[in-house]
Scaffold this motif. Structure first.
Motif, PDB file in Angstrom:
ATOM      1  N   GLY A  68       0.823  -1.209   0.000  1.00 12.59           N
ATOM      2  CA  GLY A  68       0.000   0.000   0.000  1.00 12.59           C
ATOM      3  C   GLY A  68       0.854   1.254   0.000  1.00 12.59           C
ATOM      4  O   GLY A  68       0.580   2.209  -0.734  1.00 12.59           O
ATOM      5  N   VAL A  69       1.904   1.251   0.812  1.00  9.91           N
ATOM      6  CA  VAL A  69       2.821   2.391   0.857  1.00  9.91           C
ATOM      7  C   VAL A  69       3.493   2.573  -0.502  1.00  9.91           C
ATOM      8  O   VAL A  69       3.546   3.677  -1.048  1.00  9.91           O
ATOM      9  N   ALA A  70       3.989   1.454  -1.046  1.00  7.60           N
ATOM     10  CA  ALA A  70       4.698   1.519  -2.325  1.00  7.60           C
ATOM     11  C   ALA A  70       3.795   2.040  -3.438  1.00  7.60           C
ATOM     12  O   ALA A  70       4.198   2.891  -4.239  1.00  7.60           O
ATOM     13  N   LEU A  71       2.551   1.536  -3.478  1.00  8.95           N
ATOM     14  CA  LEU A  71       1.662   1.922  -4.558  1.00  8.95           C
ATOM     15  C   LEU A  71       1.217   3.374  -4.434  1.00  8.95           C
ATOM     16  O   LEU A  71       1.236   4.136  -5.414  1.00  8.95           O
ATOM     17  N   LEU A  72       0.824   3.789  -3.230  1.00 10.79           N
ATOM     18  CA  LEU A  72       0.384   5.174  -3.054  1.00 10.79           C
ATOM     19  C   LEU A  72       1.535   6.158  -3.270  1.00 10.79           C
ATOM     20  O   LEU A  72       1.338   7.248  -3.807  1.00 10.79           O
ATOM     21  N   HIS A  73       2.739   5.764  -2.864  1.00 12.72           N
ATOM     22  CA  HIS A  73       3.895   6.633  -3.102  1.00 12.72           C
ATOM     23  C   HIS A  73       4.183   6.744  -4.600  1.00 12.72           C
ATOM     24  O   HIS A  73       4.540   7.823  -5.101  1.00 12.72           O
ATOM     25  N   ALA A  74       3.994   5.627  -5.323  1.00 13.16           N
ATOM     26  CA  ALA A  74       4.198   5.668  -6.777  1.00 13.16           C
ATOM     27  C   ALA A  74       3.150   6.550  -7.444  1.00 13.16           C
ATOM     28  O   ALA A  74       3.450   7.279  -8.399  1.00 13.16           O
ATOM     29  N   GLU A  75       1.910   6.492  -6.934  1.00 10.47           N
ATOM     30  CA  GLU A  75       0.831   7.299  -7.503  1.00 10.47           C
ATOM     31  C   GLU A  75       1.037   8.787  -7.231  1.00 10.47           C
ATOM     32  O   GLU A  75       0.815   9.629  -8.100  1.00 10.47           O
ATOM     33  N   ARG A  76       1.414   9.122  -6.001  1.00 10.33           N
ATOM     34  CA  ARG A  76       1.551  10.531  -5.598  1.00 10.33           C
ATOM     35  C   ARG A  76       2.860  10.726  -4.824  1.00 10.33           C
ATOM     36  O   ARG A  76       2.862  10.882  -3.597  1.00 10.33           O
ATOM     37  N   PRO A  77       3.990  10.703  -5.499  1.00 10.29           N
ATOM     38  CA  PRO A  77       5.288  10.761  -4.819  1.00 10.29           C
ATOM     39  C   PRO A  77       5.533  12.032  -4.015  1.00 10.29           C
ATOM     40  O   PRO A  77       6.358  12.041  -3.107  1.00 10.29           O
ATOM     41  N   SER A  78       4.816  13.112  -4.340  1.00  7.48           N
ATOM     42  CA  SER A  78       5.050  14.373  -3.631  1.00  7.48           C
ATOM     43  C   SER A  78       4.189  14.528  -2.380  1.00  7.48           C
ATOM     44  O   SER A  78       4.381  15.486  -1.619  1.00  7.48           O
ATOM     45  N   VAL A  79       3.247  13.612  -2.162  1.00  7.68           N
ATOM     46  CA  VAL A  79       2.347  13.709  -1.010  1.00  7.68           C
ATOM     47  C   VAL A  79       2.870  12.819   0.117  1.00  7.68           C
ATOM     48  O   VAL A  79       3.067  11.622  -0.082  1.00  7.68           O
ATOM     49  N   PRO A  80       3.101  13.370   1.311  1.00  2.00           N
ATOM     50  CA  PRO A  80       3.633  12.564   2.411  1.00  2.00           C
ATOM     51  C   PRO A  80       2.649  11.490   2.869  1.00  2.00           C
ATOM     52  O   PRO A  80       1.435  11.701   2.867  1.00  2.00           O
ATOM     53  N   ILE A  81       3.198  10.349   3.246  1.00  3.38           N
ATOM     54  CA  ILE A  81       2.409   9.236   3.774  1.00  3.38           C
ATOM     55  C   ILE A  81       2.840   8.991   5.213  1.00  3.38           C
ATOM     56  O   ILE A  81       4.017   8.735   5.482  1.00  3.38           O
ATOM     57  N   LEU A  82       1.893   9.083   6.130  1.00 10.29           N
ATOM     58  CA  LEU A  82       2.143   8.751   7.530  1.00 10.29           C
ATOM     59  C   LEU A  82       1.461   7.418   7.803  1.00 10.29           C
ATOM     60  O   LEU A  82       0.244   7.307   7.710  1.00 10.29           O
ATOM     61  N   VAL A  83       2.253   6.410   8.116  1.00 11.50           N
ATOM     62  CA  VAL A  83       1.704   5.086   8.406  1.00 11.50           C
ATOM     63  C   VAL A  83       1.227   5.051   9.850  1.00 11.50           C
ATOM     64  O   VAL A  83       1.954   5.435  10.764  1.00 11.50           O
ATOM     65  N   VAL A  84      -0.016   4.592  10.038  1.00 12.34           N
ATOM     66  CA  VAL A  84      -0.592   4.430  11.371  1.00 12.34           C
ATOM     67  C   VAL A  84      -0.983   2.967  11.478  1.00 12.34           C
ATOM     68  O   VAL A  84      -1.938   2.520  10.842  1.00 12.34           O
ATOM     69  N   SER A  85      -0.238   2.211  12.274  1.00 12.19           N
ATOM     70  CA  SER A  85      -0.397   0.755  12.229  1.00 12.19           C
ATOM     71  C   SER A  85      -0.169   0.118  13.593  1.00 12.19           C
ATOM     72  O   SER A  85       0.510   0.683  14.456  1.00 12.19           O
ATOM     73  N   SER A  86      -0.709  -1.094  13.737  1.00 14.00           N
ATOM     74  CA  SER A  86      -0.473  -1.878  14.951  1.00 14.00           C
ATOM     75  C   SER A  86       0.765  -2.759  14.806  1.00 14.00           C
ATOM     76  O   SER A  86       1.127  -3.484  15.728  1.00 14.00           O
ATOM     77  N   ALA A  87       1.415  -2.702  13.657  1.00 17.62           N
ATOM     78  CA  ALA A  87       2.636  -3.477  13.444  1.00 17.62           C
ATOM     79  C   ALA A  87       3.743  -2.986  14.372  1.00 17.62           C
ATOM     80  O   ALA A  87       3.706  -1.871  14.876  1.00 17.62           O
ATOM     81  N   GLN A  88       4.721  -3.827  14.576  1.00 15.52           N
ATOM     82  CA  GLN A  88       5.831  -3.487  15.464  1.00 15.52           C
ATOM     83  C   GLN A  88       6.651  -2.347  14.856  1.00 15.52           C
ATOM     84  O   GLN A  88       7.227  -2.475  13.781  1.00 15.52           O
ATOM     85  N   ALA A  89       6.694  -1.238  15.566  1.00 12.57           N
ATOM     86  CA  ALA A  89       7.288  -0.019  15.025  1.00 12.57           C
ATOM     87  C   ALA A  89       8.759  -0.195  14.656  1.00 12.57           C
ATOM     88  O   ALA A  89       9.216   0.322  13.640  1.00 12.57           O
TER      89      ALA A  89
END
Length: 203
Positions: A60-81
């Motif tokens: 999801g991060v890879a695809l959204l970053h490829a779609e909009r590389p100039s827009v920051p992505i902040l991941v909010v997750s229960s995964a181990q930080a």
């Protein structure tokens, strides 16, 4: 705000509204709907969960970053930080915040990301082979990345073509380019290369 849990999504919308009360917040419960929402011309921040329908690992991060590389992505997750944070950064996220954090901490993370000063994430461990492959994956266009993700799902070319609404011959052409860019010989090697980069969940 992309997350498949309605209650958490609601809490995140409240947090974002507190930080940016004038902002228009669009919600998405699947990766596909998040990609559609990312087309908005006035998009300034994406809040993204790692695990939701249509998303495997860090795809999801890879695809959204490829779609909009100039827009920051902040991941909010229960995964181990300690593990997921650096890996998400490898794919283009600017920051990572755990779902177990209190609301004030989440609001501060959103504010920082909007200000271009996202919560610090340690860089991923140095691994020349992985870093090299990460660069190759980053060179894929959004459509090529979607084709690769289809391969990861075990889909045939005609299935990927159906999902993307194109001819099977178009998928074959994309696949040839994907294999060339990744420096691999066949679909199996391409899938293994992507898995090695964390496109399968590691948490």
């Amino acid at each position: 705000m992309a997350d498949d849990h309605p209650l958490f999504r609601q809490a995140m919308v409240m947090a974002a509204s507190t930080v940016a009360p004038q902002a228009r917040i669009v919600e998405a419960a699947t990766l596909d709907s998040a990609v559609l929402a990312s087309a908005a011309s006035d998009l300034i921040l994406m809040l993204l969960d790692l695990k939701m329908p249509g998303s495997a690992g860090y795809s999801g991060v890879a695809l959204l970053h490829a779609e909009r590389p100039s827009v920051p992505i902040l991941v909010v997750s229960s995964a181990q930080a300690q593990i997921a944070g650096p890996e998400a950064r490898r794919y283009g996220a600017v920051g990572f915040i755990g779902k177990d954090q209190d609301l004030e901490t989440i609001e501060q993370a959103i504010a920082a990301a909007l200000a271009g000063d996202a919560p610090p994430v340690p860089p991923p461990p140095v691994n020349d082979a992985v870093d090299d492959m990460a660069g190759k994956v980053a060179s894929l266009t959004p459509t090529q990345l979607r084709v690769l993700l289809g391969v990861l799902d075990g889909q045939l070319n005609k299935q990927i073509a159906y999902e993307l609404g194109v001819a099977e011959s178009t998928i074959k052409s994309h696949m040839t380019i994907v294999l060339s860019k990744l420096g691999v010989q066949n679909r199996t090697q391409a899938a293994l290369a992507a898995r090695a980069l964390g496109l399968q969940p590691r948490d």
